[in-house]
Design an enzyme around this catalytic site. Sequence first.
Site, PDB file in Angstrom:
ATOM      1  CG  PHE A   1      11.501  -5.632  -2.523  1.00 42.16           C
ATOM      2  CD1 PHE A   1      12.244  -5.670  -1.756  1.00 42.16           C
ATOM      3  CD2 PHE A   1      10.214  -4.856  -2.141  1.00 42.16           C
ATOM      4  CE1 PHE A   1      12.575  -5.220  -0.458  1.00 42.16           C
ATOM      5  CE2 PHE A   1      10.139  -4.185  -1.035  1.00 42.16           C
ATOM      6  CZ  PHE A   1      11.239  -4.180  -0.056  1.00 42.16           C
TER       7      PHE A   1
ATOM      8  CB  THR B   1      10.604  -0.242  -1.396  1.00 45.37           C
ATOM      9  OG1 THR B   1      10.832   0.849  -0.560  1.00 45.37           O
ATOM     10  CG2 THR B   1      11.807  -1.088  -1.767  1.00 45.37           C
TER      11      THR B   1
END
Length: 269
Positions: A176, A174
């Site tokens: 960010f 992921t």
Amino acid sequence: MKVGYLGVPGSYSEAALQKECQTMEEFEAIGYPNFQAIIDALASKRISMAVIPVENSTTGFIARSADLFRHQPIVAVADRFESVQHSLWALPGSQLSDITDVYSHPEALSQCDTFFAANPQLTQHAYTDTAQAAAFIQRSQLPHQAAIASQRAGELYGLEALRQDIQTEESNTTRFYIMKHQDNVQLTGKQLSLYLEVRHEPGALSKLLQVFGLLDCNLLSLNARPIPGKPFAYGFYLELDLSQMSIGFNDLMKIVDKASDYSQILGRF
């Protein structure tokens, strides 16, 4: 410094925050129940920084967070990539054959499609956050329930891993954004994040993309999203690599402003 993140201790957002802030002498990590609450806190300057997921290597663009950036006085000053390895957590002594209901954040559930396809007896339940789902299982004390969460979350809330690394992609990651209030930063860097609404006429977006190409701005990503209150009209999230750009940044933005009905710099780093 007060830094906001989604969820509670043990969430992937908190892990990204801890790594981002590890060189700071002092900071206070503040968990929020949803993306809107984090963005409201940052926009009102109740926190100085926020760590917000925007993209996943398995499921792509995270619209539920990025859509909330529009018309807000917040910008990304950096990005951070966090490896996301999901495990299935339940009460100690539970077996997979006991489990009927699985709780986690919608993104985490969608990142485990292959696992759920192999276990059709499991019913998925969306929860506010992966770590909060683990905490819910600990509180409920029901042996037929489980949560998908990180290693730290499962251990933190006293659960037992029934299956590990259940994400569909082994390299599940992921991305960010590290975000601050626009009043508190001077943006620099070779990567630009934009939100644009172009005129509703033939070739409007194509012409703008061609300009980026002519100026040697490499298009890294493009995502279309519905414009609230304007049915079937779309805005566009773009990221550009400016490292080979043939004109100055201010000149680029003049062209962007002229070619669009609305433009917003979401970040530069």
